[in-house]
Design a protein around this motif. Structure first.
Motif, short mmCIF file in Angstrom:
data_model
loop_
_atom_site.label_atom_id
_atom_site.label_comp_id
_atom_site.label_asym_id
_atom_site.label_seq_id
_atom_site.Cartn_x
_atom_site.Cartn_y
_atom_site.Cartn_z
N ARG A 179 0.87 -1.05 -0.05
CA ARG A 179 0.00 0.17 0.09
C ARG A 179 0.96 1.02 -0.08
NH1 ARG A 179 -3.61 -0.50 4.73
NH2 ARG A 179 -2.27 -0.66 5.93
N LYS A 181 0.45 4.43 1.51
CA LYS A 181 0.52 4.60 2.80
C LYS A 181 1.39 4.53 3.68
CE LYS A 181 -2.97 3.06 5.37
NZ LYS A 181 -4.18 2.46 6.88
N ASP A 182 1.96 2.47 3.19
CA ASP A 182 2.57 2.87 4.32
C ASP A 182 4.09 2.59 4.00
OD1 ASP A 182 0.89 1.07 5.33
OD2 ASP A 182 1.12 -0.93 4.18
N ASP A 207 -6.96 3.37 2.65
CA ASP A 207 -6.55 1.50 3.05
C ASP A 207 -6.35 0.49 2.23
OD1 ASP A 207 -6.51 3.30 5.55
OD2 ASP A 207 -9.23 2.53 6.04
N TYR A 270 10.43 -0.71 6.60
CA TYR A 270 9.59 -0.77 5.59
C TYR A 270 8.43 -1.36 4.60
CZ TYR A 270 8.98 2.57 1.83
OH TYR A 270 9.63 3.00 0.67
N TYR A 272 7.91 -4.95 2.55
CA TYR A 272 6.62 -6.10 2.65
C TYR A 272 6.30 -6.41 1.66
CZ TYR A 272 2.11 -3.49 3.30
OH TYR A 272 1.89 -2.96 2.60
N ARG A 278 9.44 -8.95 5.26
CA ARG A 278 9.52 -7.43 5.20
C ARG A 278 10.94 -7.71 4.78
NH1 ARG A 278 6.57 -3.22 7.05
NH2 ARG A 278 4.61 -4.09 7.54
#
Length: 422
Positions: A179, A181-182, A207, A270, A272, A278
């Motif tokens: 995503r 936003k991650d 989301d 961060y 994944y 990760r």
């Protein structure tokens, strides 16, 4: 003299059918030719590509195959290759086009292939373009605007990798679902009509919003003697076809940033993958970043010097830039926006509209700094070269087979690297 320059010289001497770019030697010296080609192997409706691949008669596909046969890469990324499950399209392309001599060019056989789903044309159920409706029925540009990646049907504009060297598919990583936003400090687009920052997408849209407009893949290529090179492939969205919110420009920037962070261990924490693992690459790992990045370091519409995130990266080898003879010639002949460009046209890899943005360097093969570059080229012949027929000029009559070019508006880019132990 680059391998392609030698090929062009042979062509000028009417030996074009015998003097193709020499294949890289894969053996004790471990010199490997990596290439990327946005080949426009996409069609207007689901199933059309399989139909065209099911025989060897499609003229655009024959030209694409001949370019690959003459360039003779060992490892090749093809951008804009519609995704079809079970490698069906990739196998048909190999059997009916690559394995068949095109105009006397020697067939090329890739024993290994990798395809995986693309975000293009996958319905999101969200109104990503903020036009007041969430379109979920495939077949239109409005549907593509609301999909996770632009595409009128699922899988359009996908990716495919063809390799003469083994691909360790068990250790392959895909990042289709990551995503946006991650990503810490993500360059999320802003709605200029509201006072809030970075609010083009609502919280519920963020989301589910995926960073990759197609997918990002890490494919370990086994190059011999127990060594591997991680092929890092992607195809960021073009930084255009949006508005003042710059939603495509900012996404393009962060899709490129993904690989810059991935090869920087401390910055990659961060990240994944689609299996939940990760992190990124270790400092001692060899890699090659390949793909149509849709960003030029000097010209065009990219956001915040997007591709400099790679070209200025301390782990990436930019000591050699692939060039062509045809790029400067076409820049001068076509004029228009090209006349105002500041970048070297010998580096151009895409023949875009002369009005805007002009021809650009959009496609890259970037090895890690510990890997030595021993040759490179952009497959863009002079107009006097017999091979020019494979790239040619825009012709509306060719639109049913692609984008109006004999093959593609992009050029194959290749880099020969020598991988050895430190």
């Amino acid at each position: 003299m680059s391998p392609f320059t030698r090929a062009a010289a042979c062509a000028a001497a009417t030996l074009v059918l015998l003097c193709a770019a020499a294949p890289a030697a894969v053996g004790h010296d471990r010199t490997i030719r990596f290439a990327t080609f946005n080949a426009s192997v996409n069609r207007n409706a689901e199933g059309e590509l399989v139909d065209d691949l099911s025989n060897g008669d499609d003229p655009q596909l024959r030209n694409v195959a001949e370019i690959i046969q003459r360039a003779r890469p060992d490892v090749l990324l093809v951008n804009e290759f519609d995704f079809v499950p079970d490698e069906q399209a990739a196998r048909l392309f190999q059997r009916n086009y690559l394995s068949v001599s095109q105009n006397g060019a020697r067939p090329v056989v890739f024993q290994y292939r990798f395809v995986a789903p693309s975000n293009t044309g996958i319905a999101s159920g969200k109104d990503f373009d903020n036009n007041g409706q969430a379109v979920t029925v495939p077949g239109s540009g409005l549907y593509g605007n609301d999909a996770f990646g632009f595409g009128e049907f699922p899988g359009k504009f996908g990716l495919a990798v063809f390799s003469r060297l083994p691909i360790d598919t068990n250790r392959a990583r895909t990042f289709q679902l990551f995503r946006w936003k991650d990503m810490p400090g993500a360059l999320l687009p802003d709605d200029p009509a509201t006072p809030a920052p970075a609010d083009w997408y609502s919280p519920d849209e963020l989301d589910v919003f995926r960073l990759s407009s197609k997918s990002h893949w890490d494919l370990p290529i086994e190059v011999g003697r127990g060594e591997r090179v991680h092929l890092l492939v992607s195809h960021p969205t073009p930084p255009v076809f949006d508005g003042p919110e710059d939603r495509n420009g900012t996404r393009n920037h962060d899709e490129i940033r993904f690989w810059a962070d991935y090869v920087t261990p401390r910055a990659a924490r961060y990240i994944y993958d689609d299996r939940g693992r990760r992190g990124g690459l270790g400092r001692r790992e060899h890699f090659v970043i390949a793909g149509d990045q849709n960003a030029d370091p000097f010209d065009g519409d990219s956001t915040a010097d997007a591709v400099l995130q790679l070209l200025d990266h301390p782990r990436i080898n930019t000591t050699v830039t692939p060039t062509s003879l045809g790029g400067p010639e076409q820049s001068a002949l076509q004029g228009g926006a090209n006349a105002a460009h500041t970048g070297n046209p010998a580096f151009d890899t895409a023949d875009f509209a002369d009005t805007a943005p002009g021809n650009l360097r959009a496609d890259y093969v970037l090895p890690d700094r510990r890997t030595r570059i021993v040759g490179s080229f952009v497959f863009w012949p002079l107009s006097s070269d017999p091979l020019f027929r494979l790239v040619g000029l825009f012709d509306p009559a060719l639109l049913p087979n692609g984008n109006g070019f004999p093959s593609s508006d992009h050029r194959l880019v290749a880099v020969d690297v020598r991988v050895g132990r430190d």
